[in-house]
Write an enzyme that holds these catalytic residues in place. Structure first.
Site, PDB file in Angstrom:
ATOM      1  N   HIS A 264      26.104  20.098  77.521  1.00 28.81           N
ATOM      2  CA  HIS A 264      26.310  18.647  77.618  1.00 28.81           C
ATOM      3  C   HIS A 264      27.513  18.256  76.768  1.00 28.81           C
ATOM      4  CE1 HIS A 264      25.769  14.496  78.192  1.00 28.81           C
ATOM      5  NE2 HIS A 264      24.459  14.374  78.013  1.00 28.81           N
TER       6      HIS A 264
ATOM      7  N   GLN B 219      19.818  21.902  80.238  1.00 29.60           N
ATOM      8  CA  GLN B 219      20.988  21.239  79.674  1.00 29.60           C
ATOM      9  C   GLN B 219      20.871  21.281  78.161  1.00 29.60           C
ATOM     10  OE1 GLN B 219      21.745  16.920  79.295  1.00 29.60           O
ATOM     11  NE2 GLN B 219      23.412  17.241  80.754  1.00 29.60           N
TER      12      GLN B 219
ATOM     13  N   TYR C 129      28.218  12.007  73.186  1.00 22.81           N
ATOM     14  CA  TYR C 129      27.408  12.840  72.295  1.00 22.81           C
ATOM     15  C   TYR C 129      28.323  13.829  71.558  1.00 22.81           C
ATOM     16  CZ  TYR C 129      23.455  10.748  74.723  1.00 22.81           C
ATOM     17  OH  TYR C 129      22.557   9.851  75.235  1.00 22.81           O
TER      18      TYR C 129
ATOM     19  N   MET D 139      18.142  13.972  83.373  1.00 20.17           N
ATOM     20  CA  MET D 139      17.722  12.602  83.052  1.00 20.17           C
ATOM     21  C   MET D 139      16.697  12.627  81.928  1.00 20.17           C
ATOM     22  SD  MET D 139      17.381  11.037  86.897  1.00 20.17           S
ATOM     23  CE  MET D 139      16.678  12.563  87.542  1.00 20.17           C
ATOM     24  N   THR D 140      17.054  12.042  80.806  1.00 19.06           N
ATOM     25  CA  THR D 140      16.158  11.993  79.660  1.00 19.06           C
ATOM     26  C   THR D 140      14.947  11.117  79.964  1.00 19.06           C
ATOM     27  OG1 THR D 140      17.966  12.330  78.114  1.00 19.06           O
ATOM     28  CG2 THR D 140      15.968  11.331  77.233  1.00 19.06           C
TER      29      THR D 140
END
Length: 364
Positions: A168, A101, A173, A25-26
């Site tokens: 990721h 990640q 992305y 989670m960013t």
């Protein structure tokens, strides 16, 4: 009822104490890309409360255009790597296992943002998610270096003592942009049909394996949906999904982390299996399910400031018990409450909190 969640799980050279994974989670709490003691506190606290495997927030590889936020952590450079070493050691000392990640934002990055604002934004073909050309397609040599940027960060992870790595490849992305025909219209080895468009990720997996050695598990996170288009699907049928995933199996990936906005939604008509269930059935690999576990609404509402109520875990545990998938990744519920897993282990379901959307922007 929770026994399945708290049984150990082994893959390649790693045994995790239970099936609970902290989803990445960013949070943007690493000024100039350097994670500090506050970030170490954050992961240590959850490892000390029965989270078996922590997958860190997305951390950028060393292509200069990889990041879109200067406060997102990097996984390169002496100062950032020193911070990650401390995080790794403290998480493991607290009883947890941890994987960084590795992330490249691709065309999700706006020009002039990130750690290196003057850098060129990387893409498969210079196309937006509308198929509009906004820059030249990168050369094959540039694409090859994008591949190697993941391998270089993977080597750092192995050298620092991390337990695994996650690549990721989801959510629109860079790697996922190579998967998506709208954005990848290359005519070299990285383009073509869906299985051929998976070549970029397969090369990343192979180069990361060379970098980390034989004993470190490699996890690939993928999704059908994109941030640019929630209804997008890479594979419309199980047969298409099987051909796509076989590319990663052949490349040597160990675990598939199958991202859905809501884990309980069937992936294809005629079956109750979710994406992780189908991925395991089609490949035989271990899978991680994720998507609103323990909450009654998906994460998109959180970005709009919407709260979410706690939800029963009965369904996800029943699916785990019957082998639909192997591990369960938990996001916002763990962001809200670092003791969430310990409360579940103790059967204290009445102590599980509703989700306060403000928690997304706090340290916890």
């Amino acid at each position: 009822m929770t026994n399945a969640l708290f049984s150990p799980f082994s893959v390649r050279g790693l045994t995790v104490p239970n099936r609970i994974v902290m989803a990445p989670m960013t949070r943007s709490f690493s000024p100039n890309g350097v994670p500090g003691d506050n970030v170490a506190d954050y992961y240590e606290r959850r490892a000390a409360h029965d989270v078996g495997l922590i997958i860190t927030e997305g951390t950028t590889v060393d292509r200069l255009g990889a990041g879109n936020d200067e406060n997102v952590p990097m996984f390169h450079g002496d100062e950032a790597l020193a911070g990650w070493k401390t995080i790794c050691e403290r998480t493991q000392a607290a009883g947890g296992k941890i994987a960084p990640q590795l992330w490249h934002t691709g065309m999700m990055r706006k020009a002039g943002t990130g750690h290196f604002p003057d850098a060129v934004t990387d893409s498969p073909s210079g196309l937006t998610h509308h198929g509009k050309a906004v820059m030249d397609a990168p050369s094959e040599a540039d694409v090859d270096d994008m591949v190697m940027s993941f391998a270089r960060s993977a080597k750092h992870a192995a050298d620092l003592g991390f337990d695994a790595i996650e690549i990721h490849g989801a959510h629109g992305y860079l790697i996922d942009e190579f998967f998506w025909g709208v954005m990848n219209q290359r005519e070299d080895r990285y383009g073509g049909d869906l299985a051929q468009r998976a070549t970029f990720a397969a090369d990343v997996i192979r180069e990361c394996r060379k970098a980390v050695g034989a004993n470190m598990p490699i996890i690939l996170r993928f999704s059908q949906w994109k941030q640019q288009e929630f209804t997008a699907k890479l594979a419309e049928t199980p047969a298409e999904l099987e051909a796509f995933l076989k590319v990663f199996v052949d490349a040597g990936v160990d675990v598939l982390h199958c991202s859905q906005r809501r884990y309980q939604e069937p992936e294809f008509e005629g079956s109750t299996l979710n994406l992780a269930g189908w991925a395991k059935k089609l490949t035989g690999l271990p899978t991680i399910t994720v998507g609103s576990v323990g909450l009654n609404s998906d994460f998109i509402g959180a970005f709009r400031g919407q709260d979410s109520g706690a939800a029963s875990l009965d369904d996800v545990i029943e699916r785990l018990e019957r082998g639909e998938f192997d591990m369960v990744a938990v996001g916002r519920a763990l962001l809200q409450d670092p003791e969430w897993a310990s409360k579940v282990k103790a059967g204290d379901f009445d102590k599980l909190s509703d989700y306060d959307a403000k928690a997304l922007h706090t340290l916890y």
